[in-house]
Design a protein around this motif. Structure first.
Motif: not given
Length: 176
Positions: A7, A167, A133-134, A149-152, A127, A4, A1
């Motif tokens: 946010r 995550d 990071h979403s 890995p880039h979206t939670s 993504d 990136t 994170m």
């Protein structure tokens, strides 16, 4: 994170409005005009928590529209078993949209698509771009399939519990 810095927080407007309304169903909040403002109060509290404590660089709120979705066309009984929207929620939605406008936060609506479709599309695009990071702000566990890995998922706490950030490791632990 850390690589990136952008946010992106995308809120599922309808899910959060419903959740806020029903969280206070036993002790609703009314304004001086006797309007039930529970949904507005809960929604704005979630919004302020994100703005004040999560350092979003990008923020938007997706809402469903009244137009039928492709799911309705394929399966006419789609969501037919659901109760009608409570009048208090129907009255709160325009007020919430006015608040979002005052905050200069985009309201994202696409006729014929649900908020979760919009959010899913946008996080997949972010993504692929790789500079975000979403965070999908929703209590809806269906969003778990979009975690990467880039979206939670950013699930608001219930009954005073803290926010839960789901995550990839948390999803794997929770659902194996």
């Amino acid at each position: 994170m850390a690589d990136t810095p952008n946010r992106l927080f995308l809120l599922d407007g309808m899910a959060l409005v419903y959740r806020a309304h029903f969280a206070l169903i036993r002790s609703p909040i009314f304004n001086s005009k006797n309007m039930n403002t529970s949904a507005i109060f809960g929604f704005v509290n979630t919004l302020l928590e994100i703005i004040d404590n999560q350092s979003p660089t990008h923020l938007g709120v997706a809402f469903d529209t009244k137009e039928p979705t492709p799911r309705h066309k394929m399966y006419p009984a789609y969501k037919a078993q659901r109760d009608a929207m409570p009048e208090e929620i129907a009255m709160a939605i325009p007020e919430i949209k006015r608040i979002l406008k005052a905050f200069s936060i985009p309201v994202i609506e696409v006729p014929g698509y649900e908020a979760d479709d919009i959010i899913g599309t946008m996080v997949k695009q972010a993504d692929a771009e790789g500079s975000f990071h979403s965070f999908m702000v929703t209590p809806d566990k269906d969003f778990a399939q979009l975690v990467s890995p880039h979206t939670s998922m950013w699930k608001p706490g219930r009954k005073g519990a803290p926010v839960e950030i789901m995550d990839v490791p948390a999803i794997l632990e929770h659902w194996d």
